[in-house]
Design an enzyme around this catalytic site. Structure first.
Site, short mmCIF file in Angstrom:
data_model
loop_
_atom_site.label_atom_id
_atom_site.label_comp_id
_atom_site.label_asym_id
_atom_site.label_seq_id
_atom_site.Cartn_x
_atom_site.Cartn_y
_atom_site.Cartn_z
N HIS A 8 -7.18 -0.43 9.55
CA HIS A 8 -7.87 0.79 9.12
C HIS A 8 -8.03 0.87 7.60
O HIS A 8 -8.84 1.63 7.09
CB HIS A 8 -7.16 2.04 9.67
CG HIS A 8 -5.87 2.39 8.99
ND1 HIS A 8 -4.64 2.05 9.49
CD2 HIS A 8 -5.62 3.06 7.83
CE1 HIS A 8 -3.69 2.51 8.70
NE2 HIS A 8 -4.26 3.14 7.68
N ASP A 38 -3.87 -2.74 14.76
CA ASP A 38 -4.02 -2.27 13.38
C ASP A 38 -3.59 -3.32 12.35
O ASP A 38 -2.90 -3.01 11.38
CB ASP A 38 -3.22 -0.98 13.17
CG ASP A 38 -3.73 -0.19 11.95
OD1 ASP A 38 -4.89 -0.42 11.53
OD2 ASP A 38 -2.96 0.63 11.42
N SER A 88 -0.24 2.45 3.82
CA SER A 88 -0.70 1.71 5.00
C SER A 88 -0.92 0.24 4.67
O SER A 88 -1.58 -0.10 3.68
CB SER A 88 -2.01 2.31 5.52
OG SER A 88 -1.81 3.62 5.96
#
Length: 513
Positions: A68, A105, A188
């Site tokens: 992402h 992810d 992230s």
């Protein structure tokens, strides 16, 4: 051999503490390979950040992050992926996507410029409860520091936060690790590290506490990461051994040395007692044999004295007989003289009390000259085979399990690499140009112990180490005074190293069969 090491690792996991506390030096070493991943847009000649996350190196040019994080760049071909290293001051370099796996992810990108990074080590096997660290670039910290958009393109050290492992569970159809090390937007794609600075997960998302509940965070498990890397031909550095703190290792080493010293003292005491008992037996035997020899000599001297007296009497009678007895007188006189001389010799040379000590010393010397027990001699010269001793090592990366090298008493290894001698130790310092790590190899030929201490340094410290190393050329084998000269020269590098290494590998060596 692989099965034996796997079994040893499993046994080691059972006897070691549940988990080592995070070592700041190891977290700092891992942070060298953590980068800010910036999605960049352009407006004419102006470059501006659209969003950013974190990533970490799994190879000199390959970086793992979250899918992402790079999603926008994949959907809009006007956007580019920028990589900003954590140190060094370089401007952002560019990267291209290699593989993206939205299902778990994960994304893999490759640097297209000249930037090279030190890869992080990935911990394989079951994750153990304990302290963990998250490393990355949270946006809320950037805002709190008042960093503007331009600052994002400059090297900044990543933020490190600590927490605890809370378990593993499937989430959103892929395997995750639940932990309490705080992360925020921008973290992230950053690594979740164990106490030795090894990757155990890729931080991905957190819970929404609503301001009332305790917050938890999720990282993509290495059970997802490792297959993803293998599928994309990435030969990552993988460690499958338990994490140990250097303090635990040093304490275990001190206990081992104390145990060896106690055993040595006990052996010395036992040997001294055995020597006393052996001497007592030797004294009894010597005293008995001396007494027997003394009595035998005295008895024989007495018999010979009687024989001499009798022969003398015969000679006297022959002399009195006049003519015809001369020959008999000469024979008897000779016998009497010889017997008397031998009797006197036996009497005066009979063993005395001092002979006891001489015979005891001779007996003890014969015993002491017996060969030593197997293994009592030092390793000595020749080709050696060395095996990694897991119980004495702190393994952070993926080391060789066995080594082979030849050793000469002058410190020459493999006929070409000279080791330095200083402070009673043989050592060689290696400062590579292509790796941000300094290795110090030490060898003790008396015990057959080979040790490698590895120091994972930042760019500034590594540059200083390379500069110090560049000031000297190691002497070659066979050069006069090579060992002591190199021992002095290497001190310029070792003086710059931290007080403790990040990794310590201890090998037990023996002569190759």
């Amino acid at each position: 051999m692989t099965r034996l090491f796997t079994l040893a690792a499993a046994l080691l996991a059972l006897i070691l503490p549940a988990a080592a506390q995070a070592d700041p030096a190891d977290i700092d070493a891992a942070a060298r390979g953590v980068v800010r991943v910036v999605i960049m847009g352009t407006d004419g000649d102006e470059v501006f950040p659209v969003s950013h996350g974190t990533g970490f190196a799994v190879g000199p040019r390959r970086i793992v992050t979250n899918a992402h994080v790079v999603r926008e760049a994949l959907q809009d071909d006007t956007l580019r992926i920028g990589i900003v290293p954590s140190e060094g001051g370089e401007a952002a370099d560019y990267a291209r996507p290699v593989a993206v796996s939205p299902g778990n992810d994960l994304a893999l990108v490759e640097i297209t410029g000249e930037l090279r990074l030190p890869p992080l080590t990935i911990a394989a096997g079951a994750v153990r409860d304990g302290e963990v660290s998250a490393v990355g670039y949270p946006m809320n910290v950037d805002r709190a520091q008042g960093l503007d958009m331009g600052d994002i393109f400059r090297s900044q050290p990543p933020v490190k936060s600590r927490g605890f492992l809370s378990g593993q569970r499937p989430s959103r159809l892929f395997d995750t690790i639940l932990h309490t090390a705080p992360i925020a937007r921008g973290n992230s794609g950053g690594p979740l590290l164990d106490g030795c600075g090894r990757v155990i997960g890729v931080n991905s998302f957190g819970t929404d506490s609503g301001g009332s509940d305790g917050e938890f965070y999720f990282a993509v498990s290495t059970r997802e990461l490792l297959p993803f890397l293998r599928a994309n031909d990435v030969e990552a550095r993988i460690a499958d051994l338990p994490c140990r703190s250097l303090e635990d290792l040093n304490e275990a080493e001190r206990a081992r040395i104390e145990r060896q010293q106690d055993e040595a003292r006990q052996q010395l005491a036992a040997r001294a007692q055995e020597t006393r008992e052996r001497r007592a037996r030797a004294e009894d035997s010597a005293r008995e044999s001396v007494q027997t020899d003394r009595e035998n000599a005295m008895a024989l001297a007495f018999v010979l004295a009687l024989a001499a007296f009798g022969a003398a009497a015969v000679a006297w009678q022959a002399r009195q007989a006049g003519e015809g007895g001369e020959r008999r007188m000469m024979i008897a006189g000779t016998i009497a003289a010889v017997a008397a001389i031998v009797a006197l010799a036996l009497w005066f040379t009979r063993p005395g009390l001092d002979e006891v000590e001489r015979r005891v010393a001779a007996a003890m010397g014969e015993v002491d000259e017996s060969p030593d027990a197997p293994g009592a001699e030092a390793t000595g010269d020749g080709m050696l085979t060395c095996t990694l001793d897991l119980t004495r090592s702190r393994v952070v990366g993926a080391p060789d399990r066995e080594l082979e090298f030849s050793w000469r008493e002058d410190g020459c290894v493999n006929g070409r690499t000279q080791y330095g001698f200083s402070g009673g130790s043989w050592s060689r310092v290696f400062v590579p140009n292509q790796e941000q790590a300094v290795s110090v190899n030490l060898f003790d030929p008396a015990t057959g112990t080979f040790r490698t201490d590895r120091y994972l340094l930042g760019r500034t410290d590594m540059a200083a180490a390379r500069q110090a190393r560049g000031k000297y050329s190691p002497p070659k084998c066979n050069a006069e005074g090579a060992a002591s000269t190199l021992g002095d020269l290497q001190s310029g590098v070792t003086a710059l190293l931290p007080s403790a290494p990040n990794e310590r590998l201890v090998y037990s060596c023996e002569a190759k069969q």
